[in-house]
Design a protein around this motif. Structure first.
Motif, PDB file in Angstrom:
ATOM      1  N   GLY A  19      -7.898   2.055  -3.931  1.00 16.70           N
ATOM      2  CA  GLY A  19      -9.363   2.065  -3.951  1.00 16.70           C
ATOM      3  C   GLY A  19      -9.972   1.337  -2.771  1.00 16.70           C
ATOM      4  O   GLY A  19     -10.948   1.808  -2.167  1.00 16.70           O
ATOM      5  N   LEU A  20      -9.403   0.191  -2.419  1.00 20.42           N
ATOM      6  CA  LEU A  20      -9.918  -0.556  -1.270  1.00 20.42           C
ATOM      7  C   LEU A  20      -9.696   0.209   0.030  1.00 20.42           C
ATOM      8  O   LEU A  20     -10.565   0.227   0.912  1.00 20.42           O
ATOM      9  N   ALA A  21      -8.538   0.852   0.161  1.00 29.52           N
ATOM     10  CA  ALA A  21      -8.270   1.631   1.373  1.00 29.52           C
ATOM     11  C   ALA A  21      -9.244   2.805   1.498  1.00 29.52           C
ATOM     12  O   ALA A  21      -9.766   3.086   2.587  1.00 29.52           O
TER      13      ALA A  21
ATOM     14  N   GLU B  39      -4.778  -6.245   1.665  1.00 29.94           N
ATOM     15  CA  GLU B  39      -3.736  -5.239   1.486  1.00 29.94           C
ATOM     16  C   GLU B  39      -2.337  -5.865   1.527  1.00 29.94           C
ATOM     17  O   GLU B  39      -1.444  -5.461   0.767  1.00 29.94           O
ATOM     18  N   VAL B  40      -2.137  -6.854   2.389  1.00 30.50           N
ATOM     19  CA  VAL B  40      -0.829  -7.513   2.456  1.00 30.50           C
ATOM     20  C   VAL B  40      -0.538  -8.258   1.160  1.00 30.50           C
ATOM     21  O   VAL B  40       0.586  -8.195   0.615  1.00 30.50           O
ATOM     22  N   LEU B  41      -1.537  -8.955   0.630  1.00 31.35           N
ATOM     23  CA  LEU B  41      -1.331  -9.673  -0.630  1.00 31.35           C
ATOM     24  C   LEU B  41      -1.031  -8.707  -1.775  1.00 31.35           C
ATOM     25  O   LEU B  41      -0.172  -8.983  -2.630  1.00 31.35           O
ATOM     26  N   MET B  42      -1.719  -7.583  -1.792  1.00 26.18           N
ATOM     27  CA  MET B  42      -1.444  -6.594  -2.842  1.00 26.18           C
ATOM     28  C   MET B  42      -0.048  -5.998  -2.697  1.00 26.18           C
ATOM     29  O   MET B  42       0.639  -5.754  -3.699  1.00 26.18           O
TER      30      MET B  42
ATOM     31  N   ALA C 229      -6.942 -13.705  -5.064  1.00 22.78           N
ATOM     32  CA  ALA C 229      -7.267 -13.832  -3.645  1.00 22.78           C
ATOM     33  C   ALA C 229      -7.350 -12.467  -2.971  1.00 22.78           C
ATOM     34  O   ALA C 229      -8.231 -12.225  -2.128  1.00 22.78           O
ATOM     35  N   ALA C 230      -6.451 -11.564  -3.355  1.00 27.79           N
ATOM     36  CA  ALA C 230      -6.506 -10.214  -2.791  1.00 27.79           C
ATOM     37  C   ALA C 230      -7.812  -9.516  -3.159  1.00 27.79           C
ATOM     38  O   ALA C 230      -8.432  -8.839  -2.324  1.00 27.79           O
TER      39      ALA C 230
END
Length: 269
Positions: free
Chosen positions: A85-87, A141-144, A175-176
């Motif tokens: 969804g964020l992407a 995205e890295v945290l996810m 945090a993500a």
């Protein structure tokens, strides 16, 4: 009904920043960011935890093993949904702004000149929003992805004791979600900055066009009215009086002579 300049101006295209399509996509992107944030909170509350149990006790050595409390499927699905969804929100928002700015004539954030009223601070604001949005997006995205990798490692046989267990640290998904929502809001700020820049550019173009029209109007010399030479009132009265005198005398030849302009001129002399 009078026709104004606004009636003759072309309508806004769907790729303009101020169009309904742009507003709809920006609102949809913000909603996707909020949805991603909510999914991250759900993943945070349902993340896997471990419990250490004593597996063997032989004399002075004690062996402990860990057991997961859940399979990790729920946080995995939530994190995957937040990731996608964020992407989608970021790509949709920036692709539309890229198309809108590149197709505008001239581009709103590129057509700045030193002698323009265009606020130079808008350029810095746009750059700040763009860089910060993509940095926050990359961190989120890295945290996810880290959370996805950890939660996908114990989907099967999660209740079996293991000598070592990997778990997601507390607050990673939260945090993500915060970084993802911040990225979407900064992207919305970039859109508003570009929209403001386009409006200022249009106002400046309209002012220049009005000045140009006024200069063309006052530069053209006024046309002098055409004057028609007409006989004066005294001259007409003299000719009419002379004709009456000729009629009263009853001489046709003299009347014909009176109709000759040359004879009239000689008579005046």
């Amino acid at each position: 009904m009078a026709v104004t300049r606004a009636d003759l101006a072309p309508g806004r295209r769907s790729t303009d920043l101020s169009s309904k399509t742009g507003s709809f996509l920006m609102v949809l992107s913000i909603l996707c960011g909020i949805f991603s944030f909510v999914l991250c909170l759900i993943a945070e509350t349902t993340r896997s935890k471990v419990t250490w149990v004593l597996s063997s006790n032989t004399g002075q050595e004690r062996t402990y093993e860990c057991i997961y409390n859940v399979s990790g499927r729920t946080p995995l699905l939530c994190a995957a949904g937040a990731f996608v969804g964020l992407a989608i929100a970021m790509i949709m928002e920036h692709v539309f702004m890229l198309i809108a700015v590149s197709t505008s004539t001239p581009p709103a954030l590129i057509a700045w000149t030193p002698d323009s009223r265009f606020p130079k601070a808008l350029i810095w604001h746009a750059g700040f929003f763009f860089v910060t949005a993509w940095i926050c997006f990359a961190v989120a995205e890295v945290l996810m992805m880290i959370g996805l990798g950890v939660e996908s490692g114990h989907l099967r046989k999660w209740s079996r004791p293991r000598p070592s267990c990997l778990i997601v640290r507390e607050g990673l998904f939260s945090a993500a979600g915060v970084f993802g929502l911040t990225a979407v809001l900064f992207a919305a700020g970039l859109y508003l900055t570009a929209l403001r820049a386009q409006n200022l550019q249009e106002e400046e173009d309209n002012a220049r066009r009005e000045v140009l029209d006024a200069s063309i109007l006052y530069a053209s010399p006024p046309r002098s009215p055409r004057h028609r030479i007409a006989p004066s009132l005294n001259e007409n009265s003299r000719v009419r009086q002379y004709q009456n005198d000729q009629y009263s005398g009853g001489d046709p030849s003299s009347l014909n002579k009176s109709m000759n302009p040359l004879d009239l001129d000689s008579h005046r002399c």
